[in-house]
Structures are given as C-alpha cells and as structure tokens.
Design an enzyme around this catalytic site. Structure first.
Site, PDB file in Angstrom:
ATOM      1  N   GLU A 297     -77.442  23.099  65.955  1.00  0.00           N
ATOM      2  CA  GLU A 297     -77.670  23.730  64.645  1.00  0.00           C
ATOM      3  C   GLU A 297     -76.372  24.325  64.085  1.00  0.00           C
ATOM      4  O   GLU A 297     -76.122  24.252  62.888  1.00  0.00           O
ATOM      5  CB  GLU A 297     -78.766  24.799  64.757  1.00  0.00           C
ATOM      6  CG  GLU A 297     -80.136  24.149  64.939  1.00  0.00           C
ATOM      7  CD  GLU A 297     -81.266  25.139  65.115  1.00  0.00           C
ATOM      8  OE1 GLU A 297     -81.182  25.960  66.047  1.00  0.00           O
ATOM      9  OE2 GLU A 297     -82.222  25.089  64.317  1.00  0.00           O
TER      10      GLU A 297
ATOM     11  N   GLU B 177     -85.975  21.557  72.034  1.00  0.00           N
ATOM     12  CA  GLU B 177     -86.928  22.666  71.906  1.00  0.00           C
ATOM     13  C   GLU B 177     -88.374  22.254  72.165  1.00  0.00           C
ATOM     14  O   GLU B 177     -89.140  22.990  72.805  1.00  0.00           O
ATOM     15  CB  GLU B 177     -86.825  23.312  70.516  1.00  0.00           C
ATOM     16  CG  GLU B 177     -85.571  24.154  70.294  1.00  0.00           C
ATOM     17  CD  GLU B 177     -84.377  23.348  69.802  1.00  0.00           C
ATOM     18  OE1 GLU B 177     -84.396  22.101  69.926  1.00  0.00           O
ATOM     19  OE2 GLU B 177     -83.429  23.961  69.289  1.00  0.00           O
TER      20      GLU B 177
END
Lengths: 215, 250
Positions: free
Chosen positions: B114, B134
């Site tokens: 990210e 995730e």
C-alpha cells in the site's frame, strides 16, 4: 500561409507549412486559430488530417520567440485553437512523420487518432529548457500513458520512438513513412459519417486495422 | 508494542531517501509508520527534488503487524483512527509535488504494498514478490490498497489478487501495470536512484514542482481548471527562463 488548408473528397488537409521543421511560431498559432474557427463552420467535411510539409510533422514552438512574448492570453489562445480542433464534430487524424516534439506533440495529442511513421521521433522536451508543456500535453499524456509514465517522460524530457509511443498508448498505428499520409487519408475515407466523439477503439479496430494489415 | 518512526531519512544531492528500518521484515508497527509531522520536517527543505522510499536490508516491507492490529481492534475506535492516520500519511506522500519512487526489493506485502502504491513510480527488483495476503487472515487491505490497486491493474485482476491473497512476482506485476520498471536482482534502489537523477539532475526545483503540480491537477481537477492552472504555471516558468537568459546575456 504557415498553415495550409486544402480539401480532397470532403477530407480537410491541414498542413503545417514552414518547412523543414514546421516550427510553430506565434504567427502559425494565430493563423491556426483563424483557420480552425472557419473549419468549425464548414458543414460538409468528413474528417481532417493534420500533417507537416516535408519530412517532419513539426519541431514545436519557437522557444526564443515564445519567451519574448509569453503571457497568459497567448497561451490561452493557443490552447483554445487546440480545444476547438478537438471539439469539431468530425474526427481529426494526425499523420506523424519525422520529428513531433513539444507543442507539436501536444497538437497531435489533441487529435482523435494518431498514425505514426516507424522512424518518427516524439517527445515533450520542455523540461530540458527549464519549461513545461503548456498546452494540455500533460493532461493528455497522463490520460493515455498513466501518471507514472507521464511523470517520467515529462521530467526527463526524453524523446522516444514510434514503437515506444505505441506501447505507451500515445499513438494508434505505426507504419512505413511513405504510408503515413495515404493511410491517414484512406482511414478518413473509410470512417462512416460519424457522430460526435466516435468510439475510438471501435473505429481503430473496424476501419484502421484492415487498411494497414493488408498493406 | 506500538512503536513508530522506525524509519530513517537521508538527504543526498537534493534527493530524500526514506528507509523503512526494522529489518529483516521492516514490518509496520502502526499504519502511520512515520508521523506526518516528522515527514513534513524531512521534506521541508525547499531544494528537495525527489523522494525514494526503500526498505533497509533485503526486503521492502512485509506489511502491517497483525498482532498490533488485533490488539487495537479491542477498541474499534482506536483501530479506526489508527487506520485513518495511516491513510492520511499515504495521501500526504501521494500528493507531494516532487516525484516519489518506491524501490522494491524482495518482500512487499500488505501495508508495504500500500505504501508502494501511494508512490508515483514503482521499481521492483526481478526477485521482488508482491501480495495482499490480508484475506488469508480474514482481513482486507485497509490503507487504500483496494482503491489504488484497481487504478493500475483494473477491477478483475485486483479482485483476483486481493481475494486470492497470492504472491505475484515482479514480471507479473509489471504486466499488470502495478510496477513501472524491473531492476536486476536486489538492485531496486540503484535503479530508482539512476531514474531519479535522470528526472531531476540539472532541473530547477521550480520546473520539477510545476510539472508535478500540473500532473496532479490533471488527475484531480476538471479539465478547464487544470488548464487554467497549467497556463499560470507555464507562464511563471517562461518568465523565469526569459529573465535568466537576459541576465546571462548581460
């Protein structure tokens, strides 16, 4: 005239006419603005092909002249001429041979289609002159090639080949130099009577690909 | 175990280098891995021309620390505000008016990816591995990954990558449009440095910042507004350059 205009079978040929480099002088921009205003009132045109007289599209603006005369109004007028071209209700095709740099590449980016010679050289070298592209090229490159590529090529001020431009999505077809203008004309003729803002991908697939796949 | 600012800043030849500095994994203890205040101190230098974000040691970053997230989740409010701080840090980086390059060697997972997606240009070494793992932990990316990834890789590829939670290699990432260049094995930083030099060496800071501002406007403003701003930026550069040439002649 620095900006030559002829019509062949309802296709308008707009030729930058200050060979060999077809430099875009202040006078050129003024004449272009007047010409585009006239074109926008012509009802019977089918398409427009923009090219340069001689071996080059254009080397872009005359930087010395530009620096002596720069003001917001001039820049806005220049931009307005490009925008009017873009907003015409007929397709505009840039036929790119030789060099196509700076403002000239910006003009090409305002065309709906770009057909490019194999040995053409394109780029936005403004940053190497301590300047930046000033007539919308930044927006167009970001939209076509993505922000990352746009940052890289504009900050570096590099020139690149037709094949690189094709890979980055900034030109639509790459063909031998002597085919650029004939193919652009054939493409203009092959296009149907088109509504405002034709579907680019459809037109390329249906009307351009068959023309140069067979050549 | 919340400790942050485990990152270091170095300034070399007008280029700032931020290193995520908790090797070997360079895991992020909290989402706002550098306090925005500290970042602003680092980049306050007006002669700064670019920023490279790298990982100390072999890897870029393995991403967020799951334990820390689960600990904070006991208080939903805490977790939410921690995530929001992380998101605004990445937004601050994305909005900088100097080019920001992520130099990705080896591992670049989750929160690490990210960070990389918030940078303007991504260089991955050929042995880099990228992933949003995730979903394997019944979570999802929480610092803009689901928003930024589709802009590069498209909706369907992003869905596959985030739902699948699988790693992709550098070559695959380049094909998907997630990374812009591939560097030789473990050489992402060297590659990023060379590219940064090509973009900024010999360029006045104002030229760099004007171009970056115009590019940001191109994405954020309406076309007309972006053009108006571009004209102003251009004219200002042109006046400077005309002046410089006049002085040179004199």
């Amino acid at each position: 005239m620095t900006c030559q205009w002829t019509i062949e079978q309802r296709v308008g040929l707009l030729t930058m006419n200050q060979p060999p480099s077809n430099t875009m002088t202040m006078r050129f921009f003024e004449e272009l603005h007047v010409l585009v205003r006239e074109i926008s009132t012509m009802n019977d045109l089918k398409a427009i092909v923009i090219s340069g007289n001689g071996r080059h599209y254009s080397s872009g603006a005359d930087i010395n002249e530009l620096l002596q005369n720069v003001d917001q109004r001039t820049m806005c007028d220049n931009y307005h001429a490009f925008i009017m071209l873009e907003q015409l209700e007929i397709p505009v095709i840039s036929a790119i041979r030789g060099v196509c740099l700076g403002s000239a590449f910006e003009l090409a980016l305002f065309s709906r289609f770009r057909i490019c010679a194999r040995d053409a050289v394109l780029g936005l070298p403004e940053s190497t002159f301590n300047l930046m592209p000033g007539i919308g090229g930044i927006q167009r490159v970001a939209a076509l090639a993505g922000k990352a590529k746009a940052i890289e090529i504009i900050l570096r001020g590099i020139t690149f080949s037709a094949m690189d431009a094709l890979e980055m999505g900034m030109v639509d077809a790459v063909v031998p130099g002597n085919r650029v203008i004939p193919l652009s004309m054939e493409f203009a003729n092959a296009l149907p009577e088109i509504v405002y803002k034709p579907d680019r991908e459809l037109c390329l697939h249906k009307f351009l690909k068959p023309l140069y796949a067979t050549n | 175990m919340i400790h942050r600012d485990k990152s270091t800043f170095e300034l070399i030849d007008s280029i700032g280098i931020i290193s995520l500095d908790d090797p070997p994994a360079n895991a992020l203890s909290i989402p706002e891995f550098i306090s925005i205040r500290l970042l602003h101190q680092w980049i306050a230098n007006p002669s700064l021309k670019g920023l490279i974000i790298r990982g100390e040691g072999k890897n870029f970053s393995a991403g967020g620390n799951l334990e820390a997230i689960f600990n904070a989740s006991g208080n939903p409010k805490t977790l939410q505000s921690l995530m929001e701080d992380g998101i605004s840090l990445l937004k601050t980086i994305e909005n900088l008016d100097i080019p920001v390059i992520a130099a990705i060697n080896r591992v670049c997972f989750g929160g690490g990816l990210e960070i990389a997606l918030a940078c303007h240009i991504r260089i991955a070494s050929e042995n880099a591995l990228l992933a949003f793992p995730e979903a394997n932990f019944n979570l999802m990316p929480g610092m803009g990954g689901t928003v930024r990834l589709p802009a590069y890789a498209g909706f369907s590829q992003s869905a596959e990558m985030i739902l699948g939670g699988d790693m992709i290699d550098a070559l695959n990432a380049k094909e998907l449009g997630i990374v812009d260049h591939i560097a030789p094995k473990d050489q992402a930083f060297e590659y990023a440095w060379t590219l940064m030099q090509k973009m900024t060496h010999d360029r006045p800071v104002k030229v760099i910042r004007s171009i970056m501002k115009a590019l940001k406007n191109a994405v954020e403003l309406s076309h007309d507004e972006a053009m108006k701003e571009e004209t102003l930026l251009f004219c200002s550069l042109a006046r400077d350059e005309a002046e410089r040439r006049k002085n040179e002649e004199a």
